[in-house]
Design an enzyme around this catalytic site. Structure first.
Site, PDB file in Angstrom:
ATOM      1  N   CYS A 154      13.245   6.131   6.246  1.00  0.00           N
ATOM      2  CA  CYS A 154      12.767   5.151   5.269  1.00  0.00           C
ATOM      3  C   CYS A 154      11.944   5.872   4.216  1.00  0.00           C
ATOM      4  O   CYS A 154      11.879   7.102   4.212  1.00  0.00           O
ATOM      5  CB  CYS A 154      11.956   4.049   5.950  1.00  0.00           C
ATOM      6  SG  CYS A 154      10.333   4.574   6.437  1.00  0.00           S
ATOM      7  N   ARG A 212       5.395  -7.698   1.258  1.00  0.00           N
ATOM      8  CA  ARG A 212       5.751  -7.473   2.664  1.00  0.00           C
ATOM      9  C   ARG A 212       4.498  -7.456   3.528  1.00  0.00           C
ATOM     10  O   ARG A 212       4.542  -7.857   4.681  1.00  0.00           O
ATOM     11  CB  ARG A 212       6.459  -6.118   2.830  1.00  0.00           C
ATOM     12  CG  ARG A 212       7.902  -6.102   2.398  1.00  0.00           C
ATOM     13  CD  ARG A 212       8.529  -4.784   2.789  1.00  0.00           C
ATOM     14  NE  ARG A 212       8.130  -4.464   4.158  1.00  0.00           N
ATOM     15  CZ  ARG A 212       7.982  -3.236   4.645  1.00  0.00           C
ATOM     16  NH1 ARG A 212       8.207  -2.198   3.903  1.00  0.00           N
ATOM     17  NH2 ARG A 212       7.617  -3.048   5.894  1.00  0.00           N
ATOM     18  N   LYS A 242      -0.792  -7.951   9.964  1.00  0.00           N
ATOM     19  CA  LYS A 242       0.675  -7.865  10.017  1.00  0.00           C
ATOM     20  C   LYS A 242       1.127  -7.098  11.256  1.00  0.00           C
ATOM     21  O   LYS A 242       2.006  -7.542  11.991  1.00  0.00           O
ATOM     22  CB  LYS A 242       1.190  -7.156   8.750  1.00  0.00           C
ATOM     23  CG  LYS A 242       2.622  -6.670   8.855  1.00  0.00           C
ATOM     24  CD  LYS A 242       3.092  -5.991   7.590  1.00  0.00           C
ATOM     25  CE  LYS A 242       2.807  -4.526   7.467  1.00  0.00           C
ATOM     26  NZ  LYS A 242       3.669  -3.630   8.251  1.00  0.00           N
ATOM     27  N   ASN A 243       0.517  -5.928  11.484  1.00  0.00           N
ATOM     28  CA  ASN A 243       1.017  -5.057  12.555  1.00  0.00           C
ATOM     29  C   ASN A 243       0.583  -5.507  13.952  1.00  0.00           C
ATOM     30  O   ASN A 243       0.955  -4.878  14.937  1.00  0.00           O
ATOM     31  CB  ASN A 243       0.613  -3.607  12.293  1.00  0.00           C
ATOM     32  CG  ASN A 243       1.398  -3.032  11.116  1.00  0.00           C
ATOM     33  OD1 ASN A 243       2.373  -3.634  10.668  1.00  0.00           O
ATOM     34  ND2 ASN A 243       0.971  -1.884  10.613  1.00  0.00           N
ATOM     35  N   ARG A 266      11.558  -2.059   9.730  1.00  0.00           N
ATOM     36  CA  ARG A 266      11.697  -1.219  10.927  1.00  0.00           C
ATOM     37  C   ARG A 266      11.076  -1.840  12.158  1.00  0.00           C
ATOM     38  O   ARG A 266      11.500  -1.558  13.277  1.00  0.00           O
ATOM     39  CB  ARG A 266      11.051   0.137  10.686  1.00  0.00           C
ATOM     40  CG  ARG A 266      11.624   0.888   9.534  1.00  0.00           C
ATOM     41  CD  ARG A 266      10.885   2.172   9.394  1.00  0.00           C
ATOM     42  NE  ARG A 266      10.927   2.913  10.651  1.00  0.00           N
ATOM     43  CZ  ARG A 266      11.915   3.704  11.016  1.00  0.00           C
ATOM     44  NH1 ARG A 266      12.939   3.879  10.229  1.00  0.00           N
ATOM     45  NH2 ARG A 266      11.881   4.326  12.165  1.00  0.00           N
ATOM     46  N   ILE A 309       0.818  12.288   9.655  1.00  0.00           N
ATOM     47  CA  ILE A 309       1.630  11.376  10.492  1.00  0.00           C
ATOM     48  C   ILE A 309       3.061  11.275   9.963  1.00  0.00           C
ATOM     49  O   ILE A 309       4.020  11.375  10.721  1.00  0.00           O
ATOM     50  CB  ILE A 309       1.003   9.954  10.551  1.00  0.00           C
ATOM     51  CG1 ILE A 309      -0.478  10.028  10.948  1.00  0.00           C
ATOM     52  CG2 ILE A 309       1.794   9.043  11.487  1.00  0.00           C
ATOM     53  CD1 ILE A 309      -0.764  10.476  12.362  1.00  0.00           C
ATOM     54  N   ASP A 323      -2.157   4.575   6.975  1.00  0.00           N
ATOM     55  CA  ASP A 323      -1.941   3.382   6.143  1.00  0.00           C
ATOM     56  C   ASP A 323      -3.030   3.183   5.088  1.00  0.00           C
ATOM     57  O   ASP A 323      -2.937   2.267   4.268  1.00  0.00           O
ATOM     58  CB  ASP A 323      -1.853   2.124   7.032  1.00  0.00           C
ATOM     59  CG  ASP A 323      -0.568   2.091   7.848  1.00  0.00           C
ATOM     60  OD1 ASP A 323       0.354   2.875   7.545  1.00  0.00           O
ATOM     61  OD2 ASP A 323      -0.484   1.281   8.798  1.00  0.00           O
ATOM     62  N   ARG A 372      11.072   8.929  10.826  1.00  0.00           N
ATOM     63  CA  ARG A 372      10.672   7.880  11.765  1.00  0.00           C
ATOM     64  C   ARG A 372      11.700   7.601  12.872  1.00  0.00           C
ATOM     65  O   ARG A 372      12.259   6.501  12.954  1.00  0.00           O
ATOM     66  CB  ARG A 372      10.329   6.601  11.005  1.00  0.00           C
ATOM     67  CG  ARG A 372       9.234   6.808   9.988  1.00  0.00           C
ATOM     68  CD  ARG A 372       8.848   5.559   9.283  1.00  0.00           C
ATOM     69  NE  ARG A 372       8.043   4.664  10.112  1.00  0.00           N
ATOM     70  CZ  ARG A 372       7.637   3.470   9.704  1.00  0.00           C
ATOM     71  NH1 ARG A 372       7.973   3.025   8.518  1.00  0.00           N
ATOM     72  NH2 ARG A 372       6.900   2.721  10.490  1.00  0.00           N
TER      73      ARG A 372
HETATM   74  N1  EPU Z   1       7.623   9.246  16.234  1.00  0.00           N
HETATM   75  C1  EPU Z   1       8.593  10.009  16.829  1.00  0.00           C
HETATM   76  N2  EPU Z   1       9.407   9.414  17.749  1.00  0.00           N
HETATM   77  C2  EPU Z   1       9.281   8.108  18.095  1.00  0.00           C
HETATM   78  C3  EPU Z   1       8.289   7.330  17.476  1.00  0.00           C
HETATM   79  C4  EPU Z   1       7.460   7.928  16.546  1.00  0.00           C
HETATM   80  O1  EPU Z   1       8.746  11.197  16.547  1.00  0.00           O
HETATM   81  O2  EPU Z   1      10.048   7.628  18.937  1.00  0.00           O
HETATM   82  C5  EPU Z   1       6.724   9.871  15.228  1.00  0.00           C
HETATM   83  C6  EPU Z   1       6.861   9.261  13.846  1.00  0.00           C
HETATM   84  O3  EPU Z   1       7.918   9.848  13.111  1.00  0.00           O
HETATM   85  C7  EPU Z   1       5.507   9.555  13.243  1.00  0.00           C
HETATM   86  C8  EPU Z   1       4.567   9.405  14.440  1.00  0.00           C
HETATM   87  O4  EPU Z   1       5.390   9.544  15.598  1.00  0.00           O
HETATM   88  O5  EPU Z   1       5.452  10.877  12.786  1.00  0.00           O
HETATM   89  C9  EPU Z   1       3.812   8.100  14.532  1.00  0.00           C
HETATM   90  O6  EPU Z   1       4.703   7.009  14.299  1.00  0.00           O
HETATM   91  P1  EPU Z   1       4.512   5.594  15.015  1.00  0.00           P
HETATM   92  O7  EPU Z   1       5.641   5.400  15.967  1.00  0.00           O
HETATM   93  O8  EPU Z   1       3.138   5.473  15.538  1.00  0.00           O
HETATM   94  O9  EPU Z   1       4.721   4.607  13.788  1.00  0.00           O
HETATM   95  P2  EPU Z   1       5.377   3.173  13.863  1.00  0.00           P
HETATM   96  O10 EPU Z   1       5.087   2.583  15.176  1.00  0.00           O
HETATM   97  O11 EPU Z   1       6.788   3.238  13.407  1.00  0.00           O
HETATM   98  C10 EPU Z   1       3.278   1.859  13.007  1.00  0.00           C
HETATM   99  C11 EPU Z   1       2.970   0.916  11.900  1.00  0.00           C
HETATM  100  C12 EPU Z   1       2.969   1.676  10.570  1.00  0.00           C
HETATM  101  C13 EPU Z   1       1.911   2.775  10.654  1.00  0.00           C
HETATM  102  C14 EPU Z   1       2.189   3.683  11.850  1.00  0.00           C
HETATM  103  C15 EPU Z   1       1.131   4.731  12.079  1.00  0.00           C
HETATM  104  C16 EPU Z   1       3.829  -1.192  12.698  1.00  0.00           C
HETATM  105  C17 EPU Z   1       4.836  -2.275  12.589  1.00  0.00           C
HETATM  106  N3  EPU Z   1       3.968  -0.156  11.866  1.00  0.00           N
HETATM  107  O12 EPU Z   1       4.575   2.403  12.728  1.00  0.00           O
HETATM  108  O13 EPU Z   1       2.608   0.748   9.563  1.00  0.00           O
HETATM  109  O14 EPU Z   1       1.921   3.551   9.479  1.00  0.00           O
HETATM  110  O15 EPU Z   1       2.285   2.878  13.061  1.00  0.00           O
HETATM  111  O16 EPU Z   1      -0.095   4.176  12.248  1.00  0.00           O
HETATM  112  O17 EPU Z   1       2.896  -1.290  13.484  1.00  0.00           O
HETATM  113  C18 EPU Z   1       2.512  -0.113   7.380  1.00  0.00           C
HETATM  114  O18 EPU Z   1       1.976  -1.135   7.829  1.00  0.00           O
HETATM  115  O19 EPU Z   1       2.566   0.120   6.132  1.00  0.00           O
HETATM  116  C19 EPU Z   1       3.112   0.865   8.290  1.00  0.00           C
HETATM  117  C20 EPU Z   1       3.999   1.764   7.893  1.00  0.00           C
END
Ligand code: EPU
Length: 419
Positions: A116, A397, A22-23, A92, A327, A305, A121
């Site tokens: 969320c 999802r 998915k990701n 998201r 995280i 995850d 996030r």
């Molecule tokens: N963060 C910030 N600022 C930003 C972006 C992130 O402070 O601008 C923080 C977040 O709050 C968090 C950390 O950085 O504490 C890491 O977040 P990240 O941005 O890596 O998460 P994401 O990109 O929103 C993706 C996956 C998630 C997975 C996380 C961590 C996708 C679509 N989603 O989310 O997947 O948990 O990386 O590995 O790739 C899931 O599949 O169930 C899922 C939630």
């Protein structure tokens, strides 16, 4: 809303075909916005999130089709460069359209995602990077508006590794003028997969999968030509947890065990056996698991995850396990539901202490987010008696026909449709 009725305690044995990730599929779908033409993407999982992304791209004017794991996108006539609130609030990952839209069209309107079920996030790092590349960012009525004539290559250092932030900026940099260097980039396999797809489109990227990525901007890209996305490491890990907790014997086919080194090492410590062969990854659960501690971390650490599914395993392990979530600040929504099944868990800030019990007992339980739902499935499969998991749209999802895959390995699982 559909529910899942599970009668636990059955030995599970057989083969599971792992779906595409998915990701990885979601960012690769948004990469199709980088250039007009007909894009073909293969090994796309049949998921609610993929359909939502399809709806979002169609809202912008793309023609979207999903058939037997193949997605076709025609992106020549993109009209609206807007990701509306209604779609972003359900998924998201919609924010992944931001980089490609600004890079190709010079502007984008994306609803700010907001908090969320698992945490606040923010997307400040995505916006910081685009600003450094010359975009003007404003916030109006809950929407981020990003505008730029042509993005310019620059050096961007992330405060912390962000998966979708790295993907957004890597895509934006492909069409920027000059070279962009991303430092402290996220290293998840889905990023390397996206980079491989972008390279096949004509992008010049080095270092993806490591913490420094260098992207030399090009003037144009080619459409995606039958790119097959990488297997889903979290679906693989979830079935590993299922085999572990049920004393099962499963052959996971079409997976990438090398994407799960931290999870496999930890599960081995708990007593799970792994055998890798050409046929796939065989996972054999022990009579009883041994409790071990985990701390989530960005890749290649133990993935957040998989935290909920590992916790479900630990509820019936021998001994006490300390689980640290580093995280996301609110990723313990499954705890209250596991407690309803008899799990002995206490939470203190970001740490959960899980004292293993002999058996969980089936109960009506509620899915609250995607991975929390997966942990409830793991728990229900090993519990004594019947569980009904409500609101499994969260599971739909991110897991491709999980109920069918479970039935094929001998689980007693029934989907109760609300309609
Ligand atoms: N963060 C910030 N600022 C930003 C972006 C992130 O402070 O601008 C923080 C977040 O709050 C968090 C950390 O950085 O504490 C890491 O977040 P990240 O941005 O890596 O998460 P994401 O990109 O929103 C993706 C996956 C998630 C997975 C996380 C961590 C996708 C679509 N989603 O989310 O997947 O948990 O990386 O590995 O790739 C899931 O599949 O169930 C899922 C939630």
């Amino acid at each position: 809303m559909d529910s899942l009725k599970i009668k636990g305690g059955r030995p599970l044995k057989g083969e599971v075909e792992i779906s595409g990730a998915k990701n990885a599929a979601l960012p690769i779908m948004t990469a199709a916005l980088l250039t007009g033409g007909t894009h073909t993407l293969c090994r796309i999982p049949n998921l609610r999130d993929i359909a939502t992304m399809g709806r979002l791209l169609a809202h912008m004017g793309a023609e979207y089709r999903f058939e037997n794991g193949t997605v076709t996108l025609e992106t020549s006539r993109i009209g609206t460069r807007e990701a509306p609130y209604d779609l972003v609030k359900t998924m998201r990952a919609s924010v992944l359209v931001l980089g490609p839209l600004v890079a190709r069209f010079g502007d984008a309107w994306v609803s700010l995602p907001g908090g969320c079920a698992i945490g606040a996030r923010p997307i400040n790092l995505h916006l910081m990077g685009l600003e450094k590349m010359g975009a003007k960012i404003t916030l109006e009525s809950g929407y981020v508006h990003a505008k730029a004539n042509r993005l310019k290559g620059t050096r961007i250092c992330f405060d912390m590794p962000t998966v979708t932030g790295t993907e957004n900026l890597m895509m934006a940099a492909c069409l920027a003028k000059g070279t962009t260097i991303l430092e402290n980039a996220a290293r998840e396999p889905e990023i390397a997969d996206l980079a491989q797809c972008l390279a096949a489109m004509g992008a010049k990227i080095q270092g993806a999968g490591g913490s420094i990525i260098e992207i030399q901007g090009v003037d144009s890209l080619k459409p995606i030509d039958r790119y097959a996305v990488t297997p889903d490491r979290i679906e693989t890990g979830t079935f590993m947890a299922i085999a572990a907790v049920c004393g099962g014997d499963l052959l996971l086919k079409g997976c990438r065990p090398d994407h799960l080194d931290a999870v496999i090492a930890k599960m081995r410590d708990t007593g799970v056996d792994f055998h890798e062969s050409k046929k796939g990854l065989r996972v054999v659960g022990p009579r009883r698991l041994v409790a071990k501690d985990i701390k989530t971390a960005p890749y290649p650490g133990f993935p957040t995850d998989m935290q909920a599914q590992f916790m479900a395993m630990m509820t019936v392990a021998k001994g006490t396990s300390i689980i640290k979530e580093t995280i996301f600040e609110n990723r313990y929504m499954h705890v209250a539901e596991l407690q309803r099944m008899g799990a002995d868990i206490s939470i203190d800030g970001g740490n959960a202490t899980v004292r293993g019990v002999d058996k969980l007992k089936g109960a009506p339980i509620m899915a609250t987010d995607l991975r929390a739902s997966a942990s409830l499935v793991v728990a229900a499969l090993c519990a004594k008696g019947e569980s009904v998991i409500h609101r499994i749209y969260h599971l739909d999802r991110g897991y491709d026909h999980m109920d069918e895959k479970l039935r094929r390995i001998g689980a007693q699982v029934e989907r109760i449709s609300s309609s």
